[in-house]
Structures are given as C-alpha cells and as structure tokens.
Design a protein around this motif. Structure first.
Motif, short mmCIF file in Angstrom:
data_model
loop_
_atom_site.label_atom_id
_atom_site.label_comp_id
_atom_site.label_asym_id
_atom_site.label_seq_id
_atom_site.Cartn_x
_atom_site.Cartn_y
_atom_site.Cartn_z
N UNK A 11 0.83 -1.20 0.00
CA UNK A 11 0.00 0.00 0.00
C UNK A 11 0.87 1.26 0.00
N UNK A 12 1.97 1.23 0.73
CA UNK A 12 2.90 2.37 0.74
C UNK A 12 3.50 2.59 -0.65
N UNK A 13 3.87 1.49 -1.32
CA UNK A 13 4.43 1.59 -2.67
C UNK A 13 3.41 2.20 -3.62
N UNK A 14 2.16 1.73 -3.53
CA UNK A 14 1.09 2.27 -4.38
C UNK A 14 0.90 3.76 -4.11
N UNK A 15 0.88 4.13 -2.83
CA UNK A 15 0.70 5.54 -2.46
C UNK A 15 1.83 6.39 -3.01
N UNK A 16 3.06 5.87 -2.92
CA UNK A 16 4.22 6.62 -3.41
C UNK A 16 4.15 6.80 -4.93
N UNK A 17 3.77 5.73 -5.65
CA UNK A 17 3.64 5.82 -7.11
C UNK A 17 2.57 6.83 -7.49
N UNK A 18 1.43 6.79 -6.81
CA UNK A 18 0.34 7.73 -7.08
C UNK A 18 0.76 9.17 -6.79
N UNK A 112 -1.83 14.02 -0.53
CA UNK A 112 -2.57 13.17 -1.47
C UNK A 112 -2.07 11.73 -1.38
N UNK A 113 -0.75 11.53 -1.35
CA UNK A 113 -0.20 10.18 -1.25
C UNK A 113 -0.61 9.49 0.04
N UNK A 114 -0.55 10.22 1.14
CA UNK A 114 -0.98 9.64 2.43
C UNK A 114 -2.47 9.30 2.37
N UNK A 115 -3.25 10.16 1.68
CA UNK A 115 -4.68 9.89 1.53
C UNK A 115 -4.95 8.60 0.78
N UNK A 116 -4.16 8.33 -0.27
CA UNK A 116 -4.31 7.07 -1.01
C UNK A 116 -4.03 5.88 -0.09
N UNK A 117 -2.98 6.01 0.71
CA UNK A 117 -2.64 4.94 1.66
C UNK A 117 -3.78 4.69 2.64
N UNK A 118 -4.30 5.78 3.22
CA UNK A 118 -5.37 5.63 4.21
C UNK A 118 -6.66 5.14 3.57
N UNK A 119 -6.90 5.52 2.31
CA UNK A 119 -8.08 5.01 1.62
C UNK A 119 -7.98 3.50 1.46
#
Length: 499
Positions: A11-18, A112-119
């Motif tokens: 999830x962290x990797x996905x958030x970082x990419x986004x 925004x990246x942290x938001x993707x992670x929390x989502x």
C-alpha cells in the motif's frame, strides 16, 4: 532469503507511485498552462485562480500588519474565507518565506499520497480483501480525477485528505467503539474540516448521527456527542465570536455578501443571483451578464451594449413572461445602484451598514420578478433547473487540469482516460446518494445520507455550482461505491440477499 512484501508495504508503494504521478502530471500541466518551453521541476509555480486572494492574502496581511483580512472594503474582508487553509499557508510562509508556495504544493502532493494509503486501509476494513483493497486504492490514486487540485491554493488541495482521515477514524470507531483515542482524533479532524471548509458541516455532523444510531439514546452516547461537539466546534466557534465582534451580526458559513461590501458582492448582486437560480444552473452565464455592468460602471465606461448583452443571456422562455424591455430597465436600475456605490468606491470606503434607498428599491423590484417567474416557471424552478445543476455538478470526469481539457483533448488514450474517470466519478456519486434508503449497516447509511444532503443543497438551493464543489466528497462516494460492489459480490458468491 527474500522476505515477502506485506499488505502495508504494498500500500505504501502504491501511495508513493500515485503521489509521484500526481506531481509529474501537475508539473506537465503547469508547463502547458503557462506555455513554458520545458518542465521546470524546482520552481514554485501553481495554478492561479480568482480565489487565491481570499486564502493567501489574509495570511500575508497578518504577517505585515497583524490583521487577518483581505484587501477589499467591507466587513467581509475580515471573514470571507475561514482561516483553516490560510493558517496552513501562514506556517509555510513563516518557515520558507518566498519559497512558501513551492513547499506548500509539495506538502499537498504528500497529503494526497498519504490519503491514497489511508483510503486503502479503509477499503480493507470494509472488505477484508487485501488484493481488492490494493487494486481499488490504485484505481482511486492513479486517476487524475483524485489529484487535479494539489497544485492549487484552494481548499480542494487538502480537503480530500482530511475527509479520508475523518472517514478512517469513523470506520475504526465502527469496528471498536470503545477506543477513546479514535473518538478524540475524529473530533480534532472535524474541527480542522470546519475551519478549512465550513460547507463540510454535514460530514462533521455524521459522527453524532452515527453514535445515536449505533449506540442508541443513552448517557454514554450523550457524553461522547457532547465531548465531540466541544472539540469539533471549538475552532469555528472562536472564529464566529471574532466575526461577531467585528460586524455585530452572526455570520453565515460562507459570507460572500454584506451591506458594507464595496465590491460586486453586494445584496443587489445577491438578489439577482437568487432570481437567476430559477432557470440558471451555469454560474458563468450570471457572471457574463453582471460583471461587465458592474466593472464598466465602476470604471465610468458603461455602454448600452452591456445592458443588451445581459438581456441576451436571459432565455426566451423567461422573456416571454417578463418582456425584454423590463429586463433592460432592470439592468439599467442595477447600473444606477452601482453609480451610487461608486461615490464610496472612489473614496475607498466601506459601504454603510444600511442599504442605500436605490439598492433597496432595486431589490424589491427583483423580488417582484422572482414572484412572477416562480409562479409561471414552477416546473423549471422545482425540477428542471435542479436536474440540470446535478448534471453539471456531479456528472463529469472531474478532470479539471488544462492538459485534459485542452492540450490532449481528442487524443485516443486521453479519451479512454476521460471515460474511465467519468464512469468512476459519476457512478460513485450517483450510487452513494441512495444507500441510506436501504438496510445497510449504520455507518454506510449515515455517510450516504451526508452525501445526499450535501449534494441536494448544492443542486436545489445553490444551483449555480462549479464542478470542483464535489471534489471533497469524492472519497466518500468512492468508498460507498466499493462497499456496494463488495456486497454485490458477496451476494453472488454466498447466494445471500444484498440487503
């Protein structure tokens, strides 16, 4: 031996990419928006809007003069925008001086990246499916409809993150209602949301609604709600008290209009706005009618063509009820009220707290127009205009950036992206409006009702909206859409009813 990557790490990797993609896309947008020869990665540019001044200038004035205010004349200069976003900018201005904007854009991209992670964490709480949560968090974070405002100095740059965090702790409370820390954190986030965007009051009210329906009307739930209210409304309460001391009146959540304003935003403009809402759902049509009259009158350059232009924007069906000559005279009367305002404007004065006689007479005439039109156009007023407003406000791709609307429009892959974004955004909003009518779990129904109430206010009362007004509640709608599809999948696999 290579250790397997766990769910959180993925999830962290996905958030970082986004987050990286959001940064790159917004930098490309800046290049094309300002016709730069190349992408300037380290500059401090952002997308400039007319709303910037209301969010940034009070903080800059506070550093210079010690007063939190804008630069126009009228009481609204002290409180037209709530101080949440401006307060964040103030911190960056103190820390980074002339580089404040650049670092603030980086900060918003990080949020925004942290938001993707929390989502992704929220989706896992809902579905208990790791792969599904990862895929859907990626879908949300990779589509530009979720990060189109991270390079703007408006509240949409941070409100999606705040909404996601608020949701996360609500879902945590739903799972473990006795964990006091989560109740405290959701209250603090409620306070920040109100100070940043007061129009999200319905979302802040979701906690007490949820607690009442989850726990029932008893002493423990009453204590939780009272404590939540004391924290969540403390910041905005102080802000309201401050505003009352300045103006000697209770200020609305979004105080655009005031008798003392020496701008276009006077009660005369407010009356015309309410008149236009009977048939109009596009704010640009109102502005293209009234702004030329106000601007040219204030500057002493008014011509008959400005009145004719305003009349031409009135639909034929409206002019069948009220003839063209009456509309022409109405705009001439509006011009006359601005002529009276111009005396104060030239002297750079606040307008009087009591409306001028010419203004009150004009408002009375506008109200007569409203009465006539509401009687004749009742179907348009009650149904057709709200439906048109819904289409403009909630049925779109939410791809607001210049490169999507202009530079690459028509490109095959651009259109594929547009349709995918359109389907995800529009379906999520539409589906989330109705879940409160069905027997889903309490928190889902409460959140759905919040989306419904927020959207209904926009399309039925406010009507002339900008598409960005739905951006803050998009994460809620996305989560609710995922919930429905997950329940549908369970229904198919287990043969149990959906509700």
């Amino acid at each position: 031996m290579i250790q397997k990557i766990n769910f959180n790490q993925k999830l962290i990797i996905i958030a970082f990419v986004c987050m990286a993609l959001a940064f790159v896309v917004n930098k490309i947008n800046i290049k094309h928006l300002y016709n730069q020869s190349q992408i300037e990665w380290l500059n401090h540019q952002k997308v400039t809007t007319a709303d910037d001044a209301g969010y940034i200038r009070p903080a800059e004035n506070y550093l210079k003069t010690g007063q939190w205010k804008d630069n126009f004349y009228g009481y609204s200069t002290y409180y037209q925008r709530s101080p949440g976003y401006g307060g964040i900018y103030l911190i960056f201005k103190i820390l980074f001086k002339d580089n404040a904007i650049g670092f603030l854009m980086l900060f918003q991209t990080l949020l925004f990246g942290v938001g993707v992670y929390m989502l992704g964490k929220i989706l896992f709480i809902i579905t208990n499916q790791k792969l599904m949560s990862l895929v859907l968090a990626s879908l949300y974070g990779l589509l530009p409809s979720a990060y189109g405002f991270v390079f703007y100095n408006i509240t949409e740059g941070i409100t999606p993150f705040l909404v996601i965090m608020f949701l996360y702790y609500l879902f945590k409370i739903n799972a473990h209602i006795q964990h006091k820390t989560n109740h405290f954190l959701v209250a603090v986030l409620g306070m920040v949301l109100l100070l940043t965007r007061p129009q999200l009051l319905p979302l802040v009210m979701s906690y007490p609604l949820f607690i009442v329906f989850k726990m029932g009307l008893k002493l423990e739930s009453f204590k939780k709600i009272v404590l939540y209210g004391l924290i969540a409304f403390s910041g905005f309460g102080i802000w309201m008290v401050r505003n009352y001391k300045i103006s000697n009146q209770i200020i609305a959540l979004h105080p655009i209009y005031d008798n003392t304003n020496n701008t276009i935003f006077r009660p005369t403009h407010q009356a015309l706005s309410e008149l236009y809402r009977i048939w109009e759902h596009k704010p640009e049509n109102l502005h293209q009618s009234l702004v030329p009259i106000w601007t040219n009158t204030i500057n002493g350059t008014i011509h008959q063509k400005h009145f004719i232009n305003a009349v031409n924007f009135i639909p034929k069906k409206v002019k069948k009820i009220i003839p063209k000559k009456e509309w022409h005279q109405l705009f001439v009367d509006y011009h006359n009220t601005i002529q009276k305002q111009k005396t104060f404007y030239n002297k750079k004065m606040f307008m009087p707290t009591t409306l001028l006689k010419e203004e009150q007479d004009f408002i009375n005439t506008v109200n007569q127009f409203k009465t006539r039109l509401k009687k004749e156009l009742w179907l348009t007023n009650l149904f057709i205009t709200p439906l048109k407003s819904y289409k403009k406000t909630a049925v779109h791709s939410n791809l607001n950036l210049y490169i999507f609307q202009n530079t690459f429009r028509g490109n095959f892959w651009m259109e594929v992206l547009r349709w995918l974004s359109f389907l995800v955004f529009s379906i999520s909003i539409f589906m989330s409006l109705w879940l409160w009518l069905f027997k889903f779990e309490v928190l889902i129904r409460v959140l759905s009702f919040i989306v419904f109430g927020y959207t209904f206010y926009l399309i039925f009362f406010q009507r002339m909206n900008e598409t960005r007004y739905m951006h803050p509640i998009y994460p809620i709608a996305f989560v609710l859409m995922v919930y429905v599809f997950w329940r549908l999948s369970l229904s198919f696999t287990t043969k149990k009813p959906l509700i």
